[in-house]
Design a protein around this motif. Sequence first.
Motif, PDB file in Angstrom:
ATOM      1  N   GLY A  42       0.774  -1.243   0.000  1.00  0.00           N
ATOM      2  CA  GLY A  42       0.000   0.000   0.000  1.00  0.00           C
ATOM      3  C   GLY A  42       0.802   1.288   0.000  1.00  0.00           C
ATOM      4  N   PHE A  43       2.072   1.203  -0.409  1.00  0.00           N
ATOM      5  CA  PHE A  43       2.869   2.430  -0.508  1.00  0.00           C
ATOM      6  C   PHE A  43       2.390   3.284  -1.683  1.00  0.00           C
ATOM      7  CE2 PHE A  43       5.772   0.067   2.133  1.00  0.00           C
ATOM      8  CZ  PHE A  43       6.556   1.014   2.776  1.00  0.00           C
ATOM      9  N   VAL A  44       2.496   4.597  -1.547  1.00  0.00           N
ATOM     10  CA  VAL A  44       2.275   5.512  -2.675  1.00  0.00           C
ATOM     11  C   VAL A  44       3.615   5.692  -3.386  1.00  0.00           C
ATOM     12  CG1 VAL A  44       1.706   7.888  -3.329  1.00  0.00           C
ATOM     13  CG2 VAL A  44       0.444   6.757  -1.473  1.00  0.00           C
ATOM     14  N   PRO A  45       3.731   5.254  -4.654  1.00  0.00           N
ATOM     15  CA  PRO A  45       4.999   5.429  -5.360  1.00  0.00           C
ATOM     16  C   PRO A  45       5.135   6.828  -5.953  1.00  0.00           C
ATOM     17  CG  PRO A  45       3.535   3.977  -6.609  1.00  0.00           C
ATOM     18  CD  PRO A  45       2.734   4.554  -5.475  1.00  0.00           C
ATOM     19  N   ALA A 101      11.281  20.983  -5.842  1.00  0.00           N
ATOM     20  CA  ALA A 101       9.958  21.635  -5.780  1.00  0.00           C
ATOM     21  C   ALA A 101       8.869  20.618  -6.151  1.00  0.00           C
ATOM     22  CB  ALA A 101       9.924  22.834  -6.729  1.00  0.00           C
ATOM     23  N   MET A 102       9.157  19.805  -7.149  1.00  0.00           N
ATOM     24  CA  MET A 102       8.186  18.808  -7.606  1.00  0.00           C
ATOM     25  C   MET A 102       7.910  17.781  -6.503  1.00  0.00           C
ATOM     26  SD  MET A 102       8.584  16.598 -11.104  1.00  0.00           S
ATOM     27  CE  MET A 102       9.576  15.262 -10.480  1.00  0.00           C
ATOM     28  N   ILE A 103       8.964  17.316  -5.849  1.00  0.00           N
ATOM     29  CA  ILE A 103       8.798  16.263  -4.842  1.00  0.00           C
ATOM     30  C   ILE A 103       8.113  16.824  -3.589  1.00  0.00           C
ATOM     31  CG2 ILE A 103      10.846  16.182  -3.331  1.00  0.00           C
ATOM     32  CD1 ILE A 103       9.706  13.276  -5.470  1.00  0.00           C
ATOM     33  N   ASP A 104       8.369  18.097  -3.298  1.00  0.00           N
ATOM     34  CA  ASP A 104       7.719  18.740  -2.149  1.00  0.00           C
ATOM     35  C   ASP A 104       6.200  18.708  -2.360  1.00  0.00           C
ATOM     36  OD1 ASP A 104       7.488  20.072   0.259  1.00  0.00           O
ATOM     37  OD2 ASP A 104       7.816  22.048  -0.605  1.00  0.00           O
ATOM     38  N   ASP A 105       5.747  19.058  -3.562  1.00  0.00           N
ATOM     39  CA  ASP A 105       4.308  19.013  -3.889  1.00  0.00           C
ATOM     40  C   ASP A 105       3.747  17.611  -3.727  1.00  0.00           C
ATOM     41  OD1 ASP A 105       4.248  21.609  -4.636  1.00  0.00           O
ATOM     42  OD2 ASP A 105       4.099  21.229  -6.808  1.00  0.00           O
ATOM     43  N   GLU A 106       4.508  16.632  -4.218  1.00  0.00           N
ATOM     44  CA  GLU A 106       4.005  15.254  -4.218  1.00  0.00           C
ATOM     45  C   GLU A 106       3.926  14.686  -2.793  1.00  0.00           C
ATOM     46  OE1 GLU A 106       2.784  13.585  -6.829  1.00  0.00           O
ATOM     47  OE2 GLU A 106       3.143  15.360  -8.067  1.00  0.00           O
ATOM     48  N   ILE A 107       4.906  15.035  -1.969  1.00  0.00           N
ATOM     49  CA  ILE A 107       4.876  14.581  -0.574  1.00  0.00           C
ATOM     50  C   ILE A 107       3.661  15.199   0.127  1.00  0.00           C
ATOM     51  CG2 ILE A 107       6.072  14.661   1.672  1.00  0.00           C
ATOM     52  CD1 ILE A 107       7.786  12.965   0.011  1.00  0.00           C
ATOM     53  N   ALA A 108       3.383  16.456  -0.183  1.00  0.00           N
ATOM     54  CA  ALA A 108       2.212  17.116   0.415  1.00  0.00           C
ATOM     55  C   ALA A 108       0.939  16.373  -0.005  1.00  0.00           C
ATOM     56  CB  ALA A 108       2.152  18.576  -0.019  1.00  0.00           C
ATOM     57  N   LYS A 109       0.846  16.028  -1.300  1.00  0.00           N
ATOM     58  CA  LYS A 109      -0.345  15.333  -1.808  1.00  0.00           C
ATOM     59  C   LYS A 109      -0.503  13.953  -1.178  1.00  0.00           C
ATOM     60  CE  LYS A 109       0.061  16.816  -6.476  1.00  0.00           C
ATOM     61  NZ  LYS A 109       0.215  16.273  -7.819  1.00  0.00           N
ATOM     62  N   ALA A 110       0.607  13.296  -0.876  1.00  0.00           N
ATOM     63  CA  ALA A 110       0.536  11.943  -0.299  1.00  0.00           C
ATOM     64  C   ALA A 110      -0.078  11.989   1.099  1.00  0.00           C
ATOM     65  CB  ALA A 110       1.919  11.308  -0.248  1.00  0.00           C
ATOM     66  N   ASP A 111      -0.018  13.143   1.729  1.00  0.00           N
ATOM     67  CA  ASP A 111      -0.779  13.389   2.954  1.00  0.00           C
ATOM     68  C   ASP A 111      -0.567  12.327   4.053  1.00  0.00           C
ATOM     69  OD1 ASP A 111      -2.547  14.871   4.469  1.00  0.00           O
ATOM     70  OD2 ASP A 111      -4.323  13.799   3.746  1.00  0.00           O
ATOM     71  N   GLY A 112       0.684  12.040   4.360  1.00  0.00           N
ATOM     72  CA  GLY A 112       0.956  11.144   5.484  1.00  0.00           C
ATOM     73  C   GLY A 112       0.926   9.660   5.157  1.00  0.00           C
ATOM     74  N   ARG A 116      18.788  11.667  -6.009  1.00  0.00           N
ATOM     75  CA  ARG A 116      19.790  11.183  -6.941  1.00  0.00           C
ATOM     76  C   ARG A 116      21.109  11.913  -6.769  1.00  0.00           C
ATOM     77  NH1 ARG A 116      16.366   9.044 -11.143  1.00  0.00           N
ATOM     78  NH2 ARG A 116      17.535   8.254 -12.912  1.00  0.00           N
ATOM     79  N   THR A 117      21.151  12.849  -5.842  1.00  0.00           N
ATOM     80  CA  THR A 117      22.394  13.569  -5.526  1.00  0.00           C
ATOM     81  C   THR A 117      22.377  13.824  -4.014  1.00  0.00           C
ATOM     82  OG1 THR A 117      21.408  15.785  -5.719  1.00  0.00           O
ATOM     83  CG2 THR A 117      22.319  14.838  -7.738  1.00  0.00           C
ATOM     84  N   VAL A 118      23.561  14.131  -3.478  1.00  0.00           N
ATOM     85  CA  VAL A 118      23.620  14.440  -2.042  1.00  0.00           C
ATOM     86  C   VAL A 118      22.831  15.723  -1.752  1.00  0.00           C
ATOM     87  CG1 VAL A 118      25.168  15.116  -0.162  1.00  0.00           C
ATOM     88  CG2 VAL A 118      25.728  13.130  -1.589  1.00  0.00           C
ATOM     89  N   VAL A 119      22.892  16.687  -2.680  1.00  0.00           N
ATOM     90  CA  VAL A 119      22.110  17.915  -2.486  1.00  0.00           C
ATOM     91  C   VAL A 119      20.618  17.578  -2.374  1.00  0.00           C
ATOM     92  CG1 VAL A 119      21.377  20.084  -3.608  1.00  0.00           C
ATOM     93  CG2 VAL A 119      23.791  19.439  -3.587  1.00  0.00           C
ATOM     94  N   GLN A 120      20.143  16.679  -3.235  1.00  0.00           N
ATOM     95  CA  GLN A 120      18.729  16.265  -3.174  1.00  0.00           C
ATOM     96  C   GLN A 120      18.427  15.526  -1.871  1.00  0.00           C
ATOM     97  OE1 GLN A 120      17.520  14.100  -6.699  1.00  0.00           O
ATOM     98  NE2 GLN A 120      18.082  15.784  -8.070  1.00  0.00           N
ATOM     99  N   ALA A 121      19.373  14.714  -1.414  1.00  0.00           N
ATOM    100  CA  ALA A 121      19.153  13.959  -0.165  1.00  0.00           C
ATOM    101  C   ALA A 121      19.020  14.925   1.015  1.00  0.00           C
ATOM    102  CB  ALA A 121      20.302  12.979   0.071  1.00  0.00           C
ATOM    103  N   GLU A 122      19.846  15.958   1.020  1.00  0.00           N
ATOM    104  CA  GLU A 122      19.748  16.951   2.099  1.00  0.00           C
ATOM    105  C   GLU A 122      18.433  17.711   2.006  1.00  0.00           C
ATOM    106  OE1 GLU A 122      23.549  18.750   1.392  1.00  0.00           O
ATOM    107  OE2 GLU A 122      24.521  17.527   2.956  1.00  0.00           O
ATOM    108  N   ALA A 123      18.041  18.055   0.780  1.00  0.00           N
ATOM    109  CA  ALA A 123      16.776  18.776   0.596  1.00  0.00           C
ATOM    110  C   ALA A 123      15.594  17.896   1.011  1.00  0.00           C
ATOM    111  CB  ALA A 123      16.628  19.207  -0.862  1.00  0.00           C
ATOM    112  N   LEU A 124      15.676  16.613   0.711  1.00  0.00           N
ATOM    113  CA  LEU A 124      14.586  15.693   1.080  1.00  0.00           C
ATOM    114  C   LEU A 124      14.385  15.670   2.591  1.00  0.00           C
ATOM    115  CD1 LEU A 124      12.492  13.480   0.525  1.00  0.00           C
ATOM    116  CD2 LEU A 124      14.365  11.805   0.610  1.00  0.00           C
TER     117      LEU A 124
END
Length: 185
Positions: A27-30, A68-79, A89-97
């Motif tokens: 039941g994960f949201v991909p 920015a795209m992933i921030d929107d999607e995480i918000a939509k996944a709603d917990g 895919r980069t350390v910068v992205q990992a820190e941002a995540l």
Amino acid sequence: MERCIALFGPPGSGKGTQAARLRDELGFVPLATGDLLRAARVAGTELGRRASEYMDRGDLVPDDVIVAMIDDEIAKADGAPVVLDGFPRTVVQAEALAGVLAGRGRELTAAVLIDVPDDVVVERISGRHQARQDDRPETVRERLRVYHQDTEPLVAFYGERGLLRRVDGLGDADAVSARVRAALG
Ligand code: ADP
């Protein structure tokens, strides 16, 4: 708190297949950044136009666009439990995540490396029907180069944080899926 898992590994390692199984079986949201970018391109949005040139070369789309795209999607996944496919895919992205998740009261629970050697990647992708523009041999070589240069440092990044789960990506999808499940506990 529901789990948030990141899958990473070279192109053709089977991340998409494993993310789909985690959806169907647990039941994960991909959230697959490659799929989201291709959809944006088909829809002809500004994001899709910006991403196209990078994707066609096999290069990474700029971090700010992706985050920015992933921030929107995480918000939509709603917990809901989430499996990230192709991000970070980069350390910068990992820190941002980490920042994006903290902003939603969540955190990453595991980073699963699906390990497949380069020669197998090349063999697998050349055996696909090349439905994707970036599956041409020279682009696959570029995607692999980018993987080793920019994404592989995540092994150390997540290793240091105790989040790395290394899974052997050889064999059929059932075998890999069993290993992923075991690695997630
Ligand atoms: P694969 O993992 O097989 O290379 P994907 O569908 O995950 O395929 O990615 C295809 C392309 O989309 C990448 O080569 C890149 O241009 C872009 N892309 C996907 N995810 C990211 C990301 N997290 N950061 C930057 N670019 C990305």
